[in-house]
Design a protein around this motif. Structure first.
Motif, PDB file in Angstrom:
ATOM      1  N   GLY A 134       0.844  -1.187   0.000  1.00 13.99           N
ATOM      2  CA  GLY A 134       0.000   0.000   0.000  1.00 13.99           C
ATOM      3  C   GLY A 134       0.879   1.236   0.000  1.00 13.99           C
ATOM      4  N   GLU A 135       0.287   2.355   0.299  1.00  9.70           N
ATOM      5  CA  GLU A 135       1.044   3.607   0.237  1.00  9.70           C
ATOM      6  C   GLU A 135       0.504   4.597   1.257  1.00  9.70           C
ATOM      7  OE1 GLU A 135       1.712   7.056  -3.128  1.00  9.70           O
ATOM      8  OE2 GLU A 135       1.791   4.937  -3.746  1.00  9.70           O
ATOM      9  N   VAL A 136       1.420   5.255   1.948  1.00  6.08           N
ATOM     10  CA  VAL A 136       1.068   6.328   2.880  1.00  6.08           C
ATOM     11  C   VAL A 136       1.835   7.571   2.460  1.00  6.08           C
ATOM     12  CG1 VAL A 136       1.141   7.150   5.252  1.00  6.08           C
ATOM     13  CG2 VAL A 136       0.594   4.762   4.790  1.00  6.08           C
ATOM     14  N   GLN A 137       1.105   8.668   2.256  1.00  8.71           N
ATOM     15  CA  GLN A 137       1.703   9.940   1.876  1.00  8.71           C
ATOM     16  C   GLN A 137       1.507  10.921   3.024  1.00  8.71           C
ATOM     17  OE1 GLN A 137      -0.733  10.684  -1.503  1.00  8.71           O
ATOM     18  NE2 GLN A 137       0.378   9.285  -2.842  1.00  8.71           N
ATOM     19  N   MET A 138       2.514  11.725   3.263  1.00  8.10           N
ATOM     20  CA  MET A 138       2.466  12.694   4.362  1.00  8.10           C
ATOM     21  C   MET A 138       2.910  14.060   3.861  1.00  8.10           C
ATOM     22  SD  MET A 138       4.017  10.268   7.376  1.00  8.10           S
ATOM     23  CE  MET A 138       5.175   9.477   6.241  1.00  8.10           C
ATOM     24  N   LEU A 139       2.069  15.033   4.059  1.00  8.15           N
ATOM     25  CA  LEU A 139       2.386  16.413   3.688  1.00  8.15           C
ATOM     26  C   LEU A 139       2.557  17.218   4.966  1.00  8.15           C
ATOM     27  CD1 LEU A 139       2.711  18.658   1.593  1.00  8.15           C
ATOM     28  CD2 LEU A 139       0.223  18.959   1.671  1.00  8.15           C
ATOM     29  N   ILE A 140       3.764  17.735   5.145  1.00  4.37           N
ATOM     30  CA  ILE A 140       4.099  18.487   6.364  1.00  4.37           C
ATOM     31  C   ILE A 140       4.129  19.975   6.037  1.00  4.37           C
ATOM     32  CG2 ILE A 140       5.779  18.771   8.227  1.00  4.37           C
ATOM     33  CD1 ILE A 140       6.862  16.014   7.500  1.00  4.37           C
ATOM     34  N   GLY A 141       3.232  20.717   6.662  1.00  9.38           N
ATOM     35  CA  GLY A 141       3.226  22.163   6.518  1.00  9.38           C
ATOM     36  C   GLY A 141       3.679  22.829   7.805  1.00  9.38           C
ATOM     37  N   GLU A 142       3.555  24.142   7.831  1.00  7.08           N
ATOM     38  CA  GLU A 142       4.011  24.891   9.001  1.00  7.08           C
ATOM     39  C   GLU A 142       3.150  24.597  10.224  1.00  7.08           C
ATOM     40  OE1 GLU A 142       4.837  29.551  10.316  1.00  7.08           O
ATOM     41  OE2 GLU A 142       4.176  29.047   8.287  1.00  7.08           O
TER      42      GLU A 142
END
Length: 357
Positions: A134-142
């Motif tokens: 499977g796949e896990v995506q992580m977007l890190i913002g401020e």
């Protein structure tokens, strides 16, 4: 009045159906949860994704953790509008099937990690289902972190995160570290199961007079190859990301992610070792089967040889000639039987001595 062509009417209806837009699905359908963490503490109750950032900005601290499950384009675009996400990230988040990577878009970091699910070969009907990815995506913002999962299951890490206020206070990157650490720990657990499976296959191959299932060995090699494709790029991607984006990650978070990187490299080495062992097992299995076939052919040849001489003698005396000197001899019949039986015994002894039987 000219009658309308029924074919043209059918085409117009098909064109009308094709131009109709699909019914939009609310963003809430793809949301696992949306939580607000302020000063390392989880805010009680649930929060709508459109007002979560406002709540964090009013508190002047903390961050939002939004978890999504396989969003479509329309859903992801609405989330991107609220959180100011780059268009390329929206495209990757929807399409999935990305290699593990760490990319930067202005002041945002986008991480992709592949997940692995293992099932015992006795629990599946098709050996191709032992390993699924499977796949896990992580977007890190401020002041936010968005996790997007495709064909992947994640436990509730929120409580584990807020139980350590020092870790939770490190910001959105702490969530990314926690998820990545969980995924890599699952890698390590799966390698333990795979080691047991590969050891069992080795016992089957090198145990004398035991049936060898080459198809099973090949299936495991194919599944481990799929696992290699999922995890091999992770270590280099984390290493590159930690070196290039130090300004977006605190020193403590970098040390935690470096530990994840080291564990991922250990798992990669173990899986590569399994792949090499299975390649050796395939070679050994083919060699063992070939040796067994050669042994069977020698046995068959020996049996045929033992039957050939008595058959030849019987054939000579079955030609029904009138003038054969042995026909008038009183002991001809028992002597011929003794010669035939003796030839069989002599050849059997010779073949046994040379390990043909």
């Amino acid at each position: 009045m000219v009658p309308k062509n029924p074919l043209s009417l059918g085409k117009s209806k098909q064109t009308e159906k094709a131009t109709q837009k699909p019914i939009p699905v609310p963003v809430e359908r793809s949301i696992d949860f949306c939580r607000v963490i302020v000063d390392g503490q989880l805010e009680p109750g649930s929060c709508h994704y459109s007002t979560a950032l406002k709540k964090v900005n009013e508190a002047e601290s903390g961050y939002v953790w939004l978890s999504l499950r396989e969003p479509n384009v329309e859903q992801m675009e609405k989330v991107a509008e609220e959180f100011g996400i780059h268009d390329l990230i929206v495209e990757d988040a929807v399409s999935a099937h990305q290699r593990p990577k760490v990319e930067r878009y202005n002041n945002q970091l986008f991480l992709v990690i592949r997940t692995i699910e293992y099932r015992d070969d006795e629990e599946v009907t098709d050996l191709r289902e032992i390993i699924s990815t499977g796949e896990v995506q992580m977007l890190i913002g401020e002041n936010f972190v968005i996790t997007i999962r495709h064909n992947a299951e994640l436990p509730n890490l929120t409580q584990e995160l807020v139980e350590d206020p020092e870790i939770s206070a490190l910001g959105p990157a702490a969530v990314a570290w926690k998820v990545a650490d969980h995924v890599v720990e699952n890698y390590a657990m799966i390698t333990t199961f795979l080691r047991e499976d590969v050891d069992e296959l080795e016992n089957e191959v090198f145990t004398p007079r035991r049936q060898i299932n080459i198809d099973k060995i090949y299936s495991y090699k194919r599944e481990i190859l799929e696992m290699r494709h999922a995890i091999d790029p992770l270590g280099p991607a984390l290493k590159t990301g930690l070196n290039l984006h130090k300004d977006l990650l605190s020193k403590q978070i970098r040390s935690y992610l470096r530990d994840v990187q080291d564990n991922a490299m250990i798992v990669t080495d173990n899986v590569n070792g399994f792949d090499e062992r299975l390649s050796s097992l395939l070679d050994a299995s083919v060699a063992k089967v070939s040796m067994q076939q050669n042994s069977d052919m020698r046995t068959i040849s020996a049996v045929v040889g033992m039957a050939a001489l008595p058959t030849m003698i019987a054939g000579i005396y079955g030609m029904n000639f009138e003038y054969m000197p042995e026909l008038s001899w009183r002991y001809a019949y028992p002597v011929v039987l003794v010669v035939m039986f003796g030839s069989i015994v002599a050849m059997y002894w010779w073949f046994r001595r040379n390990n043909w039987l």
